[in-house]
Write a protein that holds these residues in place. Structure first.
Motif, PDB file in Angstrom:
ATOM      1  N   GLU A 118       0.830  -1.201   0.000  1.00  0.00           N
ATOM      2  CA  GLU A 118       0.000   0.000   0.000  1.00  0.00           C
ATOM      3  C   GLU A 118       0.873   1.264   0.000  1.00  0.00           C
ATOM      4  OE1 GLU A 118      -3.160   0.204  -0.471  1.00  0.00           O
ATOM      5  OE2 GLU A 118      -3.957  -1.753   0.081  1.00  0.00           O
ATOM      6  N   ARG A 119       1.972   1.221   0.708  1.00  0.00           N
ATOM      7  CA  ARG A 119       2.841   2.406   0.796  1.00  0.00           C
ATOM      8  C   ARG A 119       3.627   2.650  -0.480  1.00  0.00           C
ATOM      9  NH1 ARG A 119       4.841   2.576   6.921  1.00  0.00           N
ATOM     10  NH2 ARG A 119       2.834   3.099   7.854  1.00  0.00           N
ATOM     11  N   ARG A 120       3.768   1.633  -1.301  1.00  0.00           N
ATOM     12  CA  ARG A 120       4.434   1.856  -2.585  1.00  0.00           C
ATOM     13  C   ARG A 120       3.616   2.808  -3.464  1.00  0.00           C
ATOM     14  NH1 ARG A 120       6.746  -3.225  -1.653  1.00  0.00           N
ATOM     15  NH2 ARG A 120       5.150  -4.558  -2.547  1.00  0.00           N
ATOM     16  N   THR A 121       2.290   2.761  -3.310  1.00  0.00           N
ATOM     17  CA  THR A 121       1.447   3.660  -4.097  1.00  0.00           C
ATOM     18  C   THR A 121       1.045   4.909  -3.322  1.00  0.00           C
ATOM     19  OG1 THR A 121      -0.536   2.403  -3.483  1.00  0.00           O
ATOM     20  CG2 THR A 121       0.522   1.829  -5.563  1.00  0.00           C
ATOM     21  N   ASP A 122       1.078   4.825  -1.984  1.00  0.00           N
ATOM     22  CA  ASP A 122       0.696   5.965  -1.149  1.00  0.00           C
ATOM     23  C   ASP A 122       1.581   5.969   0.098  1.00  0.00           C
ATOM     24  OD1 ASP A 122      -0.451   7.890   0.479  1.00  0.00           O
ATOM     25  OD2 ASP A 122      -2.382   6.858   0.684  1.00  0.00           O
ATOM     26  N   SER A 123       2.620   6.797   0.097  1.00  0.00           N
ATOM     27  CA  SER A 123       3.582   6.802   1.207  1.00  0.00           C
ATOM     28  C   SER A 123       2.950   7.217   2.536  1.00  0.00           C
ATOM     29  CB  SER A 123       4.767   7.715   0.894  1.00  0.00           C
ATOM     30  OG  SER A 123       4.316   9.045   0.743  1.00  0.00           O
ATOM     31  N   GLY A 124       1.798   7.861   2.478  1.00  0.00           N
ATOM     32  CA  GLY A 124       1.112   8.273   3.695  1.00  0.00           C
ATOM     33  C   GLY A 124       0.122   7.247   4.214  1.00  0.00           C
ATOM     34  N   PHE A 125       0.092   6.081   3.599  1.00  0.00           N
ATOM     35  CA  PHE A 125      -0.859   5.042   3.992  1.00  0.00           C
ATOM     36  C   PHE A 125      -0.618   4.596   5.434  1.00  0.00           C
ATOM     37  CE2 PHE A 125      -1.895   0.546   4.538  1.00  0.00           C
ATOM     38  CZ  PHE A 125      -3.224   0.533   4.181  1.00  0.00           C
ATOM     39  N   ALA A 126      -1.650   4.675   6.248  1.00  0.00           N
ATOM     40  CA  ALA A 126      -1.659   4.139   7.623  1.00  0.00           C
ATOM     41  C   ALA A 126      -0.371   4.455   8.369  1.00  0.00           C
ATOM     42  CB  ALA A 126      -1.918   2.642   7.604  1.00  0.00           C
ATOM     43  N   ARG A 127      -0.131   5.724   8.609  1.00  0.00           N
ATOM     44  CA  ARG A 127       1.089   6.118   9.326  1.00  0.00           C
ATOM     45  C   ARG A 127       1.036   5.702  10.795  1.00  0.00           C
ATOM     46  NH1 ARG A 127       4.870   5.802   6.369  1.00  0.00           N
ATOM     47  NH2 ARG A 127       5.990   6.420   8.212  1.00  0.00           N
ATOM     48  N   GLU A 128      -0.164   5.523  11.334  1.00  0.00           N
ATOM     49  CA  GLU A 128      -0.344   5.033  12.704  1.00  0.00           C
ATOM     50  C   GLU A 128      -0.954   3.635  12.626  1.00  0.00           C
ATOM     51  OE1 GLU A 128       0.473   6.538  15.621  1.00  0.00           O
ATOM     52  OE2 GLU A 128       1.190   8.357  14.665  1.00  0.00           O
ATOM     53  N   LEU A 129      -0.597   2.797  13.568  1.00  0.00           N
ATOM     54  CA  LEU A 129      -1.137   1.437  13.596  1.00  0.00           C
ATOM     55  C   LEU A 129      -2.666   1.457  13.612  1.00  0.00           C
ATOM     56  CD1 LEU A 129      -0.615  -1.617  13.784  1.00  0.00           C
ATOM     57  CD2 LEU A 129      -0.416  -1.353  16.262  1.00  0.00           C
ATOM     58  N   GLY A 130      -3.238   2.319  14.417  1.00  0.00           N
ATOM     59  CA  GLY A 130      -4.692   2.415  14.510  1.00  0.00           C
ATOM     60  C   GLY A 130      -5.368   2.855  13.223  1.00  0.00           C
ATOM     61  N   ASP A 131      -4.628   3.528  12.343  1.00  0.00           N
ATOM     62  CA  ASP A 131      -5.194   3.929  11.054  1.00  0.00           C
ATOM     63  C   ASP A 131      -5.657   2.717  10.250  1.00  0.00           C
ATOM     64  OD1 ASP A 131      -4.605   6.559  11.673  1.00  0.00           O
ATOM     65  OD2 ASP A 131      -2.860   6.678  10.331  1.00  0.00           O
ATOM     66  N   LEU A 132      -4.974   1.598  10.450  1.00  0.00           N
ATOM     67  CA  LEU A 132      -5.341   0.379   9.722  1.00  0.00           C
ATOM     68  C   LEU A 132      -6.754  -0.067  10.080  1.00  0.00           C
ATOM     69  CD1 LEU A 132      -2.013  -1.601   9.985  1.00  0.00           C
ATOM     70  CD2 LEU A 132      -3.021  -0.650   7.904  1.00  0.00           C
ATOM     71  N   GLU A 133      -7.155   0.167  11.317  1.00  0.00           N
ATOM     72  CA  GLU A 133      -8.505  -0.206  11.749  1.00  0.00           C
ATOM     73  C   GLU A 133      -9.541   0.575  10.944  1.00  0.00           C
ATOM     74  OE1 GLU A 133      -8.748  -2.748  13.499  1.00  0.00           O
ATOM     75  OE2 GLU A 133      -7.265  -2.770  15.098  1.00  0.00           O
ATOM     76  N   LYS A 134      -9.347   1.886  10.852  1.00  0.00           N
ATOM     77  CA  LYS A 134     -10.296   2.728  10.124  1.00  0.00           C
ATOM     78  C   LYS A 134     -10.314   2.379   8.638  1.00  0.00           C
ATOM     79  CE  LYS A 134      -9.049   6.358  13.216  1.00  0.00           C
ATOM     80  NZ  LYS A 134      -8.044   7.371  13.296  1.00  0.00           N
ATOM     81  N   ILE A 135      -9.139   2.219   8.066  1.00  0.00           N
ATOM     82  CA  ILE A 135      -9.018   1.939   6.637  1.00  0.00           C
ATOM     83  C   ILE A 135      -9.718   0.635   6.266  1.00  0.00           C
ATOM     84  CG2 ILE A 135      -7.331   1.322   4.845  1.00  0.00           C
ATOM     85  CD1 ILE A 135      -5.437   3.369   6.240  1.00  0.00           C
ATOM     86  N   THR A 136      -9.690  -0.343   7.162  1.00  0.00           N
ATOM     87  CA  THR A 136     -10.295  -1.649   6.885  1.00  0.00           C
ATOM     88  C   THR A 136     -11.684  -1.781   7.508  1.00  0.00           C
ATOM     89  OG1 THR A 136      -9.205  -2.633   8.809  1.00  0.00           O
ATOM     90  CG2 THR A 136      -8.051  -2.791   6.684  1.00  0.00           C
ATOM     91  N   ASP A 137     -12.284  -0.660   7.862  1.00  0.00           N
ATOM     92  CA  ASP A 137     -13.629  -0.646   8.467  1.00  0.00           C
ATOM     93  C   ASP A 137     -13.711  -1.542   9.703  1.00  0.00           C
ATOM     94  OD1 ASP A 137     -14.671   1.145   6.559  1.00  0.00           O
ATOM     95  OD2 ASP A 137     -15.071  -0.511   5.166  1.00  0.00           O
ATOM     96  N   PHE A 138     -12.635  -1.579  10.469  1.00  0.00           N
ATOM     97  CA  PHE A 138     -12.585  -2.317  11.738  1.00  0.00           C
ATOM     98  C   PHE A 138     -12.885  -3.810  11.564  1.00  0.00           C
ATOM     99  CE2 PHE A 138     -13.353   2.117  12.599  1.00  0.00           C
ATOM    100  CZ  PHE A 138     -12.442   2.400  13.601  1.00  0.00           C
ATOM    101  N   LYS A 139     -12.553  -4.380  10.416  1.00  0.00           N
ATOM    102  CA  LYS A 139     -12.836  -5.792  10.133  1.00  0.00           C
ATOM    103  C   LYS A 139     -11.855  -6.746  10.799  1.00  0.00           C
ATOM    104  CE  LYS A 139     -14.881  -4.983   5.636  1.00  0.00           C
ATOM    105  NZ  LYS A 139     -14.735  -5.129   4.195  1.00  0.00           N
ATOM    106  N   PHE A 140     -10.654  -6.281  11.100  1.00  0.00           N
ATOM    107  CA  PHE A 140      -9.598  -7.229  11.461  1.00  0.00           C
ATOM    108  C   PHE A 140      -9.060  -7.125  12.885  1.00  0.00           C
ATOM    109  CE2 PHE A 140      -9.026  -6.424   6.827  1.00  0.00           C
ATOM    110  CZ  PHE A 140      -9.452  -7.670   6.383  1.00  0.00           C
ATOM    111  N   ASN A 141      -9.378  -6.070  13.619  1.00  0.00           N
ATOM    112  CA  ASN A 141      -8.776  -5.852  14.944  1.00  0.00           C
ATOM    113  C   ASN A 141      -7.255  -5.976  14.845  1.00  0.00           C
ATOM    114  OD1 ASN A 141      -8.328  -5.418  17.658  1.00  0.00           O
ATOM    115  ND2 ASN A 141      -8.847  -7.505  18.247  1.00  0.00           N
TER     116      ASN A 141
END
Length: 172
Positions: free
Chosen positions: A45-68
């Motif tokens: 994801e960062r290869r196309t967007d270097s600002g992708f999920a800069r915080e660990l918690g950002d991954l939760e929002k990006i994935t609609d909280f599907k994975f914890n």
């Protein structure tokens, strides 16, 4: 994002790990595969967007909280600790810590595992150096200072015990 094959692979691996854990199995490779899949997804994801999920918690929002994901990362390090895989804790903790910015969440739970792992491997000097670097990287993190203090107290107690043992030998 949920239909993306790289996320689906991560989801399947994660489900397999937790299902095995519920059944009392520990699939050694499963947890490592799930962790590596997560890190691979982030790198892709960062290869196309270097600002992708800069915080660990950002991954939760990006994935609609599907994975914890935050829970999974902490569970992964807990699993490594139970397995006594201290070297992998150190290696993969560095990967996680270097991947995120840690301005919102704290990296303390992971960093404490690194310090304890270094101590378990008999590397107290490296553990102390790690604490000092942690304090420099996150000066407001009280856990960093407390971990350093505990490590110093443990080292001092060990020295005192060794001195007492040595003094006792001389008297005999």
């Amino acid at each position: 994002m949920g239909r993306d094959p790289k996320w689906e692979n991560f989801a399947q691996l994660t489900a397999r790990c937790y299902k095995a854990a519920e059944n009392g199995n520990t699939l050694n490779g499963c947890w490592n595969e799930a962790f590596n899949a997560l890190m691979d997804v982030i790198a892709q994801e960062r290869r196309t967007d270097s600002g992708f999920a800069r915080e660990l918690g950002d991954l939760e929002k990006i994935t609609d909280f599907k994975f914890n994901i935050v829970g999974l990362v902490l569970d992964y390090f807990d699993w490594l600790w139970r397995e006594g895989d201290y070297q992998t804790i150190c290696t993969n903790a560095d990967r996680v810590i270097n991947t995120f910015d840690w301005h919102v969440e704290s990296s303390s739970a992971i960093r404490i595992k690194v310090v304890k792992s270094l101590v378990e491997m008999g590397k107290k000097d490296e553990a102390m150096q790690y604490c000092l670097e942690w304090i420099k990287a996150e000066p407001e993190d009280v856990n960093a200072a407390m971990t350093k203090k505990a490590l110093l107290a443990d080292t001092e107690m060990l020295k005192n015990t060794m001195l007492a043992d040595t003094e006792g030998e001389e008297k005999c």
